[in-house]
Write a protein that holds these residues in place. Sequence first.
Motif, short mmCIF file in Angstrom:
data_model
loop_
_atom_site.label_atom_id
_atom_site.label_comp_id
_atom_site.label_asym_id
_atom_site.label_seq_id
_atom_site.Cartn_x
_atom_site.Cartn_y
_atom_site.Cartn_z
N LYS A 121 0.83 -1.21 0.00
CA LYS A 121 0.00 0.00 0.00
C LYS A 121 0.86 1.26 0.00
O LYS A 121 0.57 2.23 -0.70
N PHE A 122 1.95 1.23 0.78
CA PHE A 122 2.84 2.38 0.83
C PHE A 122 3.47 2.66 -0.54
O PHE A 122 3.52 3.81 -1.00
N VAL A 123 3.97 1.60 -1.20
CA VAL A 123 4.63 1.77 -2.50
C VAL A 123 3.65 2.27 -3.55
O VAL A 123 3.97 3.19 -4.32
N VAL A 124 2.46 1.69 -3.59
CA VAL A 124 1.45 2.12 -4.57
C VAL A 124 1.06 3.57 -4.32
O VAL A 124 0.94 4.38 -5.26
N ALA A 125 0.86 3.93 -3.05
CA ALA A 125 0.49 5.31 -2.72
C ALA A 125 1.61 6.27 -3.11
O ALA A 125 1.35 7.36 -3.66
N ALA A 126 2.85 5.88 -2.87
CA ALA A 126 3.98 6.74 -3.23
C ALA A 126 4.08 6.90 -4.74
O ALA A 126 4.36 8.00 -5.25
N GLY A 127 3.83 5.82 -5.48
CA GLY A 127 3.85 5.90 -6.93
C GLY A 127 2.77 6.82 -7.47
O GLY A 127 3.01 7.63 -8.38
N LEU A 128 1.58 6.73 -6.91
CA LEU A 128 0.49 7.63 -7.32
C LEU A 128 0.83 9.08 -6.97
O LEU A 128 0.51 9.99 -7.73
N GLY A 129 1.47 9.27 -5.81
CA GLY A 129 1.88 10.61 -5.42
C GLY A 129 2.88 11.21 -6.40
O GLY A 129 2.80 12.39 -6.76
N LEU A 130 3.85 10.39 -6.85
CA LEU A 130 4.82 10.87 -7.83
C LEU A 130 4.14 11.27 -9.14
O LEU A 130 4.46 12.32 -9.72
N MET A 131 3.22 10.44 -9.59
CA MET A 131 2.53 10.76 -10.84
C MET A 131 1.69 12.02 -10.70
O MET A 131 1.59 12.84 -11.62
N GLY A 132 1.09 12.19 -9.51
CA GLY A 132 0.33 13.40 -9.25
C GLY A 132 1.20 14.65 -9.30
O GLY A 132 0.82 15.67 -9.88
N LEU A 133 2.40 14.57 -8.70
CA LEU A 133 3.32 15.70 -8.72
C LEU A 133 3.78 16.02 -10.14
O LEU A 133 3.90 17.20 -10.52
N MET A 134 4.03 14.98 -10.93
CA MET A 134 4.45 15.22 -12.32
C MET A 134 3.34 15.87 -13.13
O MET A 134 3.59 16.74 -13.97
N LEU A 135 2.10 15.47 -12.86
CA LEU A 135 0.97 16.09 -13.55
C LEU A 135 0.82 17.55 -13.16
O LEU A 135 0.62 18.43 -14.02
#
Length: 261
Positions: A161-175
């Motif tokens: 859950k932590f890794v998936v959430a972090a990955g989504l956070g990175l994509m959100g920041l890039m967007l």
Amino acid sequence: MESKNPVFSRQSNGQQQAWGAPTPTPDQLQGMYDRPAYAPPAQRTMTIDDVVVRGFITLGTLVVSAAVAWALNLGTAALLVGVIAGLVLGLIVSFKQSTNPVLILGYAVSYGVAIGVISHMYNNLYNGIVFQAVVGTALAFAAMLAVYSLRIIRVTPKFTKFVVAAGLGLMGLMLVNWVATFFIEDGIGIRSGGPLAYVFSIAAILIGCFFLLLDFDSVEQGVRAGAPEKYSWLMAFGLTVTLVWIYLEILRLLSYFSSSD
């Protein structure tokens, strides 16, 4: 007159077919009638070797496509086509959990062309940077495989859950950064080459490495659960996507240091 034949003598005293199985009951006869006359052969289950072979095929297709794009010196148009086609195919495979090798190898070809063009552009600006990024990606893969094999980091539901959430956070920041570039030259600064960009790229590489752990765990769980052989294509796709992510982030991080020399 009593028969001297031992076979026929076993039928005496009203006992019929005493030498064989008892007469089936009506329920047993119905079950025999309902049982299918043909049972399909058992499907072969996935093994680690299957994933390794499909992984080499998928990654090899991507590398060959990238080499061709590099050699032909394809331009921005090929880059855009490769990214769009690869993104569409990747989303189809991901959301449908498709094991179709045509879609997966199509993704490898499309993204291979895009990576070949990007790598050629970076290497023109910073000579030798592509080789360094390839070595860095290989070392990251080997390190994470060792970490997973030795159980230094265990893949638990909480870790996932932590890794998936972090990955989504990175994509959100890039967007957000991409949208911000329409109003500010460097956006929010995560791709500008400054200190914040260093931190972001390092974080992206680390999270990409954590996704490799999730990929390894998916392979192990699939083998343990007896998943069909065809799912080795899906596992190979996941590993390829993660390695592409790590390679591009290492390439970008190295460019920051190269430009500062």
